[in-house]
Design a protein around this motif. Sequence first.
Motif, short mmCIF file in Angstrom:
data_model
loop_
_atom_site.label_atom_id
_atom_site.label_comp_id
_atom_site.label_asym_id
_atom_site.label_seq_id
_atom_site.Cartn_x
_atom_site.Cartn_y
_atom_site.Cartn_z
N LEU A 174 0.84 -1.20 0.00
CA LEU A 174 0.00 0.00 0.00
C LEU A 174 0.88 1.26 0.00
O LEU A 174 0.55 2.25 -0.66
N GLY A 175 1.97 1.20 0.76
CA GLY A 175 2.87 2.34 0.81
C GLY A 175 3.52 2.66 -0.53
O GLY A 175 3.90 3.80 -0.79
N ARG A 176 3.63 1.66 -1.39
CA ARG A 176 4.23 1.88 -2.69
C ARG A 176 3.19 2.22 -3.76
O ARG A 176 3.43 3.09 -4.60
N LYS A 177 2.04 1.55 -3.73
CA LYS A 177 1.10 1.65 -4.84
C LYS A 177 -0.09 2.57 -4.58
O LYS A 177 -0.78 2.95 -5.52
N ILE A 178 -0.35 2.90 -3.33
CA ILE A 178 -1.54 3.71 -3.03
C ILE A 178 -1.20 4.99 -2.29
O ILE A 178 -1.58 6.08 -2.70
N GLU A 427 -5.48 11.06 5.35
CA GLU A 427 -4.77 10.24 4.37
C GLU A 427 -5.07 8.75 4.59
O GLU A 427 -5.31 8.01 3.63
N ASP A 428 -5.05 8.34 5.83
CA ASP A 428 -5.33 6.94 6.15
C ASP A 428 -6.73 6.52 5.72
O ASP A 428 -6.96 5.41 5.24
N GLU A 429 -7.68 7.43 5.90
CA GLU A 429 -9.05 7.15 5.49
C GLU A 429 -9.13 6.82 4.01
O GLU A 429 -9.77 5.86 3.58
N ARG A 430 -8.41 7.60 3.22
CA ARG A 430 -8.47 7.40 1.76
C ARG A 430 -7.64 6.19 1.32
O ARG A 430 -8.04 5.47 0.41
N ARG A 433 -9.82 3.09 1.92
CA ARG A 433 -10.82 2.85 0.90
C ARG A 433 -10.21 2.12 -0.30
O ARG A 433 -10.75 1.13 -0.79
N ARG A 434 -9.09 2.65 -0.76
CA ARG A 434 -8.47 2.06 -1.95
C ARG A 434 -7.90 0.68 -1.65
O ARG A 434 -7.87 -0.18 -2.53
N ALA A 435 -7.44 0.47 -0.42
CA ALA A 435 -6.90 -0.84 -0.05
C ALA A 435 -7.98 -1.90 -0.10
O ALA A 435 -7.73 -3.04 -0.52
N ARG A 436 -9.19 -1.56 0.30
CA ARG A 436 -10.29 -2.54 0.25
C ARG A 436 -10.59 -2.92 -1.19
O ARG A 436 -10.83 -4.10 -1.50
N ARG A 437 -10.59 -1.93 -2.09
CA ARG A 437 -10.83 -2.24 -3.50
C ARG A 437 -9.71 -3.09 -4.07
O ARG A 437 -9.95 -4.02 -4.85
N TYR A 438 -8.50 -2.78 -3.68
CA TYR A 438 -7.33 -3.51 -4.15
C TYR A 438 -7.45 -5.00 -3.79
O TYR A 438 -7.26 -5.89 -4.63
N LEU A 439 -7.82 -5.28 -2.53
CA LEU A 439 -7.94 -6.66 -2.10
C LEU A 439 -9.12 -7.35 -2.79
O LEU A 439 -9.03 -8.54 -3.15
#
Length: 451
Positions: A174-178, A427-430, A433-439
Motif C-alpha cells: 500500500l505504501g508503494r502503490k496507493i 490520508e489513512d481514510e483514503r 478505501r483504496r486498499a479494500r478495493r485492491y484486495l
Amino acid sequence: MMAGFSGPRIRRTALLLAGAMLAGTAMAQGAPDADQTPGKKLDVPQNVTIFGKTDPNVYKPTAIVNGEIITSTDVDQRLALVLLANQGRATAEETDRLRLQVLRNLIDETLQIQEAKAAEVAVASEEVDQRYTMVAQNFRRTPKEMSEYLRTQGSSDRSIKRQIEGELAWQRVLGRKITPFVNVAQEEVQSIIDRLNASKGTKEYRIGEIYLSGTPETMQETLQNAQRIMEQLQKGGSFAAYARQFSEASTAAVGGDLGWIRAGQLPAQLAEAAQTMQVGQLAGPIPVPGGISILVMIDERQVLTADPRDAVLSLKQLAITFPKGMTQAQASPLVARFAEETRKITGCGGAKAVADKVGAEIVDNDQVRVRDLPPQLQDILLKLQVGQTTQPFGSLEDGVRALVLCGRDDPESANGPSFDAIMAQLEDERVNRRARRYLRDLRRDAVIEYQ
C-alpha cells in the motif's frame, strides 16, 4: 466516517493478540467507495430449485491459492489462536464456523503476500523475528518460551510469524502503490480543526469496531456471521482478538480501535448507538452502508476539555502472593493482616516498613495515568489524598495488592489533535478505501481451489 485523530495509523504494524490476550484508526467503513462504479445486479429469481446436495458455503479445510497450498494444519493453528483468545469458550458448531472464517482470512493473507512478492516488496525474516520477540515480551516470555507455549495450545510460532509477515507485506505494498497518490488539502484539515474548536465540551468516544462487508446478495449471511461473533463476545471473547481475525477494516491490525471520535463523525446508525452506550458495553450487529458493524465502548471524554482521569499518578504498590494450593480459608488471615497494616500507612515514606513487616513486595511507578487503570480503581484513586492507601484488591491466584498515592500531576488543559495528526488521519481514510478495493480485485482475479 473518519476515526479519531489520536489513533494508530494504517501504516503501523500491529502484533497478533499482543494486547488483546493480556487484558482486551481508520474508518468504520460506513460509506461505499466514492469512485466505485456500480455493477449490474444479479438476476436471481425469487423461487429457485437447488440441483444436487452440495452446500457451496461449506468448504473443506484446505485450499490452493494461485498454486500455493493452505493446509489443514495452517487453519488449525490459526484457529487455535482465536480459541485461545476466547478462552476456549466455543461450541463445536461455532468452532466449525470459525474455521471457515479463518480459512477465508488465510486466503486473503496469502493473496497479500503473493502481491507483495509480485511487486518485489520484501519482508526480511529478521524483522519478522523482531516483531515476534515483542509479542513474546508482551506475554512476559522469551521467544523460545512463547513458541513452547503456543505448541501446548495447538498453535505455533510459524502461524503468528506468518500473520506478522502478511501485515508488513501488505502495508508496504500500500505504501508503494496507493499512499503516494493520496492527497489531502490543507483547507480540509483546517476545516476539521475549526469544527473541533466549535465542539469544545461535547462528548467524544473511543470505540472499537468489527466491520464485516456485504453486498445486497450476501448481506443475510454477513448478518448471521456478525450475530455469531456477537454471541462469542457476550460470553467473554476478546473483542480485540476477534477484530484482528475477522474485521475487514484496516483497524483490524490494532484490535478494531477507532481512536477518539465524535458522534458527528460516525454514520448515523453508529452515532445513535454510541450515544447510548456505557464504557465496556457492546452494541450490534448494526447494519451500515456496505456491511455490518459491532461496537464496543472503550472510553469517553469531553472534546478539548481537561479530564481528571488524564492525571498522572506516582504510586507505590505493595503486593503479597500465596503458595500454590493454598485455600481461601488459609489465605484469609494473611489478607486481613495485610489490610490492617496497609491502613496504617500515612505516607509513601512509611510504605517500605509496612512492606517488610508483612513480607510484601514493593514496586514504584511514577508515570501511571488514571485513565489506564481499571475503572474500579480510577474512582478510588481520584478521591485519595497524597499519602493515602487504597483498600486491598486482588485474588488468591494473582495475589493481593494495595496502592499508595505518592503524588498527582493534574491535567492543566486538553490539547486537540495537531494539524499533522489530522492530515495523517485523512490520508489513512483514503488509503483504507483504496486498499479494500485492491484486495477485492485480488480475490476476483485469483485461482482458488478448495480441497
